[in-house]
Design a protein around this motif. Structure first.
Motif, PDB file in Angstrom:
ATOM      1  N   SER A 133       0.820  -1.205   0.000  1.00  0.00           N
ATOM      2  CA  SER A 133       0.000   0.000   0.000  1.00  0.00           C
ATOM      3  C   SER A 133       0.860   1.264   0.000  1.00  0.00           C
ATOM      4  CB  SER A 133      -0.927  -0.003   1.221  1.00  0.00           C
ATOM      5  OG  SER A 133      -1.772   1.125   1.226  1.00  0.00           O
ATOM      6  N   ILE A 134       1.867   1.318   0.862  1.00  0.00           N
ATOM      7  CA  ILE A 134       2.731   2.501   0.934  1.00  0.00           C
ATOM      8  C   ILE A 134       3.576   2.620  -0.318  1.00  0.00           C
ATOM      9  CG2 ILE A 134       4.661   3.532   2.200  1.00  0.00           C
ATOM     10  CD1 ILE A 134       3.496   2.314   4.739  1.00  0.00           C
ATOM     11  N   HIS A 224     -13.265  -8.375   9.645  1.00  0.00           N
ATOM     12  CA  HIS A 224     -13.882  -7.611   8.552  1.00  0.00           C
ATOM     13  C   HIS A 224     -12.875  -7.413   7.422  1.00  0.00           C
ATOM     14  CE1 HIS A 224     -17.124  -6.852  11.387  1.00  0.00           C
ATOM     15  NE2 HIS A 224     -16.239  -6.363  12.252  1.00  0.00           N
ATOM     16  N   MET A 225     -12.283  -8.486   6.982  1.00  0.00           N
ATOM     17  CA  MET A 225     -11.241  -8.417   5.959  1.00  0.00           C
ATOM     18  C   MET A 225     -11.749  -7.776   4.665  1.00  0.00           C
ATOM     19  SD  MET A 225      -8.018  -9.337   5.661  1.00  0.00           S
ATOM     20  CE  MET A 225      -6.728  -9.805   4.512  1.00  0.00           C
ATOM     21  N   SER A 226     -12.929  -8.176   4.228  1.00  0.00           N
ATOM     22  CA  SER A 226     -13.458  -7.662   2.966  1.00  0.00           C
ATOM     23  C   SER A 226     -13.712  -6.164   3.030  1.00  0.00           C
ATOM     24  CB  SER A 226     -14.759  -8.402   2.601  1.00  0.00           C
ATOM     25  OG  SER A 226     -15.721  -8.266   3.636  1.00  0.00           O
ATOM     26  N   ILE A 227     -14.145  -5.671   4.178  1.00  0.00           N
ATOM     27  CA  ILE A 227     -14.413  -4.234   4.315  1.00  0.00           C
ATOM     28  C   ILE A 227     -13.121  -3.433   4.236  1.00  0.00           C
ATOM     29  CG2 ILE A 227     -15.272  -2.439   5.872  1.00  0.00           C
ATOM     30  CD1 ILE A 227     -17.284  -4.452   6.931  1.00  0.00           C
ATOM     31  N   TRP A 228     -12.088  -3.872   4.951  1.00  0.00           N
ATOM     32  CA  TRP A 228     -10.822  -3.140   4.934  1.00  0.00           C
ATOM     33  C   TRP A 228     -10.188  -3.164   3.548  1.00  0.00           C
ATOM     34  CZ3 TRP A 228     -10.374   0.020   8.692  1.00  0.00           C
ATOM     35  CH2 TRP A 228     -10.841  -0.297   9.968  1.00  0.00           C
ATOM     36  N   LEU A 229     -10.252  -4.303   2.877  1.00  0.00           N
ATOM     37  CA  LEU A 229      -9.716  -4.375   1.519  1.00  0.00           C
ATOM     38  C   LEU A 229     -10.496  -3.469   0.575  1.00  0.00           C
ATOM     39  CD1 LEU A 229      -8.928  -8.190   1.084  1.00  0.00           C
ATOM     40  CD2 LEU A 229      -7.318  -6.317   1.481  1.00  0.00           C
ATOM     41  N   ALA A 230     -11.812  -3.387   0.772  1.00  0.00           N
ATOM     42  CA  ALA A 230     -12.618  -2.494  -0.068  1.00  0.00           C
ATOM     43  C   ALA A 230     -12.214  -1.037   0.137  1.00  0.00           C
ATOM     44  CB  ALA A 230     -14.105  -2.690   0.251  1.00  0.00           C
ATOM     45  N   VAL A 231     -11.913  -0.652   1.370  1.00  0.00           N
ATOM     46  CA  VAL A 231     -11.467   0.725   1.649  1.00  0.00           C
ATOM     47  C   VAL A 231     -10.131   0.993   0.965  1.00  0.00           C
ATOM     48  CG1 VAL A 231     -10.701   2.297   3.476  1.00  0.00           C
ATOM     49  CG2 VAL A 231     -12.732   0.868   3.822  1.00  0.00           C
ATOM     50  N   ILE A 232      -9.200   0.056   1.061  1.00  0.00           N
ATOM     51  CA  ILE A 232      -7.898   0.226   0.408  1.00  0.00           C
ATOM     52  C   ILE A 232      -8.059   0.325  -1.103  1.00  0.00           C
ATOM     53  CG2 ILE A 232      -5.688  -0.894  -0.067  1.00  0.00           C
ATOM     54  CD1 ILE A 232      -5.699   0.196   2.683  1.00  0.00           C
ATOM     55  N   TYR A 233      -8.836  -0.586  -1.675  1.00  0.00           N
ATOM     56  CA  TYR A 233      -9.047  -0.581  -3.120  1.00  0.00           C
ATOM     57  C   TYR A 233      -9.704   0.717  -3.580  1.00  0.00           C
ATOM     58  CZ  TYR A 233      -7.998  -5.598  -3.102  1.00  0.00           C
ATOM     59  OH  TYR A 233      -7.388  -6.821  -2.960  1.00  0.00           O
ATOM     60  N   TYR A 235      -9.576   3.691  -2.179  1.00  0.00           N
ATOM     61  CA  TYR A 235      -8.616   4.800  -2.099  1.00  0.00           C
ATOM     62  C   TYR A 235      -7.629   4.757  -3.257  1.00  0.00           C
ATOM     63  CZ  TYR A 235      -4.682   7.575  -0.462  1.00  0.00           C
ATOM     64  OH  TYR A 235      -3.662   8.484  -0.383  1.00  0.00           O
ATOM     65  N   LYS A 236      -7.117   3.575  -3.575  1.00  0.00           N
ATOM     66  CA  LYS A 236      -6.181   3.462  -4.687  1.00  0.00           C
ATOM     67  C   LYS A 236      -6.867   3.779  -6.016  1.00  0.00           C
ATOM     68  CE  LYS A 236      -3.170   2.107  -1.736  1.00  0.00           C
ATOM     69  NZ  LYS A 236      -2.213   3.089  -1.200  1.00  0.00           N
ATOM     70  N   PHE A 237      -8.135   3.390  -6.139  1.00  0.00           N
ATOM     71  CA  PHE A 237      -8.883   3.683  -7.356  1.00  0.00           C
ATOM     72  C   PHE A 237      -9.046   5.193  -7.529  1.00  0.00           C
ATOM     73  CE2 PHE A 237     -13.016   4.546  -9.372  1.00  0.00           C
ATOM     74  CZ  PHE A 237     -12.786   3.976 -10.622  1.00  0.00           C
ATOM     75  N   LEU A 240      -5.840   6.651  -8.741  1.00  0.00           N
ATOM     76  CA  LEU A 240      -5.634   6.414 -10.166  1.00  0.00           C
ATOM     77  C   LEU A 240      -6.520   7.325 -11.012  1.00  0.00           C
ATOM     78  CD1 LEU A 240      -5.391   2.508 -10.270  1.00  0.00           C
ATOM     79  CD2 LEU A 240      -3.537   4.142 -10.606  1.00  0.00           C
ATOM     80  N   VAL A 241      -7.736   7.573 -10.568  1.00  0.00           N
ATOM     81  CA  VAL A 241      -8.620   8.493 -11.295  1.00  0.00           C
ATOM     82  C   VAL A 241      -8.036   9.898 -11.313  1.00  0.00           C
ATOM     83  CG1 VAL A 241     -10.885   9.607 -11.247  1.00  0.00           C
ATOM     84  CG2 VAL A 241     -10.699   7.141 -10.887  1.00  0.00           C
ATOM     85  N   PHE A 242      -7.519  10.327 -10.166  1.00  0.00           N
ATOM     86  CA  PHE A 242      -6.879  11.639 -10.072  1.00  0.00           C
ATOM     87  C   PHE A 242      -5.685  11.737 -11.028  1.00  0.00           C
ATOM     88  CE2 PHE A 242      -3.482  14.129  -7.889  1.00  0.00           C
ATOM     89  CZ  PHE A 242      -4.033  15.388  -8.060  1.00  0.00           C
TER      90      PHE A 242
END
Length: 369
Positions: A133-134, A224-233, A235-237, A240-242
């Motif tokens: 992530s970093i 809540h693995m799926s929730i945390w991964l969704a937050v990371i994804y 943010y990265k998305f 990338l849009v920016f």
């Protein structure tokens, strides 16, 4: 003794008081001298990543890290050359450092209970997510910060001098990094990563056996693995849009030394395509332990290596080009901008200064101070 042709009374069950009285007058002898098993016996088989695959992927990650170090040395050696000086060499160093963290994540993803003690696996789980992530935020965030500066300079419609120092680029990248650190810190504090067993398809040890082999492996997990991964994804998305927006806005700036938007655009396309395919393949397929690690490591390295080469190889080509004089630090040819105004760009040690001037011919030119 048990008769091979009839039943032998071994005890008496009284249904009224629900008691069992065993026949102790004559000892029982079971076939094979062992008590028959009244159910299946599970035997666990520990599975982990193949050592040969881990070594192969780690070797590729080391090669990628060495390549990044070579680019880092070239960037430092030629930092006073115009083509490198105008592209903010210190920011380039930050981009390369982010790529090296991504390569380190490839090695961390291959470290399981077959290589390290399982007591250390929760820490390794946290290190995996943090490195990737970093590293992504530092590399792509710094790329987008450079494109943001070009966007600000060449979309300025006034004659006011625009001064954007390298410290501003570091500040923007640091802001993106702080958001990353906050997400990771909250995740680790609220729902820390632990390890649990993942079961695979069981099978009998041999035909007709009551011994069932149950393969299993230790994986990283939390409530809540799926929730945390969704937050990371997510943010990265957004990141990338920016970057896509900035790359598109600066696509007409045709100064090879200054404008990295075309290469950043290609890097974004690679990141989006490979990241999307990697996530879908990893989530929707059951490829086993080795297959999952190969998919994760391959997509990380393909995305990282392609982005790194797209970003730095053109600079090496410009350095080697005969159009540049190392002594004068100037381009022997003229570069033009596809805008109606002229632009005089002055690069200091850590400053990018732009002036908008209207020339008689309406053309634009770039001068090096």
């Amino acid at each position: 003794n048990i008769s091979s042709i009839g039943l032998v009374t071994v005890g008496l069950y009284e249904s009224d008081n629900q008691e069992i009285t065993f026949n102790e007058t004559e000892p029982l002898t079971w076939p094979g001298d062992r008590v028959p098993i009244d159910g299946f016996e599970n035997q666990y088989l520990e599975r982990h990543i193949s050592l040969s695959i881990f070594i192969a992927m780690s070797a590729l990650a080391v090669v990628g890290t060495i390549t990044a170090i070579v680019f880092l040395i070239l960037n430092f050696t030629h930092r006073r050359l115009r083509v490198i000086k105008m592209s903010s060499p210190r920011v380039n160093n930050l981009i390369l450092f982010g790529f090296m963290l991504c390569f380190a994540a490839v090695i961390a993803f291959g470290m399981d209970n077959g290589i390290v003690d399982k007591d250390y696996l929760p820490t390794i789980c946290t290190v995996r997510i943090s490195l990737l992530s970093i590293g992504f935020t530092l590399s792509f965030g710094a790329m987008f910060a450079k494109t943001w500066r070009v966007h600000i300079i060449f979309t300025n419609k006034t004659t006011t001098k625009v001064v954007i120092k390298d410290t501003s680029l570091f500040g923007l990248t640091s802001l993106l990094l702080v958001i990353d650190l906050i997400i990771l810190a909250v995740w680790i504090a609220v729902d820390p990563l632990t390890i649990q067993y993942q079961m695979f398809q069981s099978y009998p040890s041999y035909l007709g056996s009551n011994v069932i082999i149950q393969p299993r492996t230790l994986i990283c997990s939390c409530r809540h693995m799926s929730i945390w991964l969704a937050v990371i994804y997510a943010y990265k998305f957004l990141l990338l849009v920016f970057g896509t927006f900035l790359a598109w806005e600066t696509r007409t700036v045709s100064i090879p030394e200054l404008n990295d938007s075309r290469h950043i655009g290609l890097a974004i396309y690679n990141a989006v395509i490979f990241a999307t395919i990697g996530v879908l393949v990893g989530q929707l397929t059951q490829s086993g332990i080795d297959g999952s690690y190969i998919i994760i490591a391959a997509f990380i390295m393909i995305c990282t290596i392609s982005s790194m080469c797209l970003f730095f190889i053109p600079k090496i080509q410009l350095i080697r080009s005969s159009n540049y004089s190392v002594l004068s630090m100037r381009a022997l040819g003229q570069s033009s901008l596809r805008r109606p105004r002229s632009s005089v760009l002055r690069i200091g040690n850590d400053t990018a200064t732009a002036k908008k001037q209207i020339s008689g011919s309406g053309s634009q030119k770039i001068e090096q101070s």
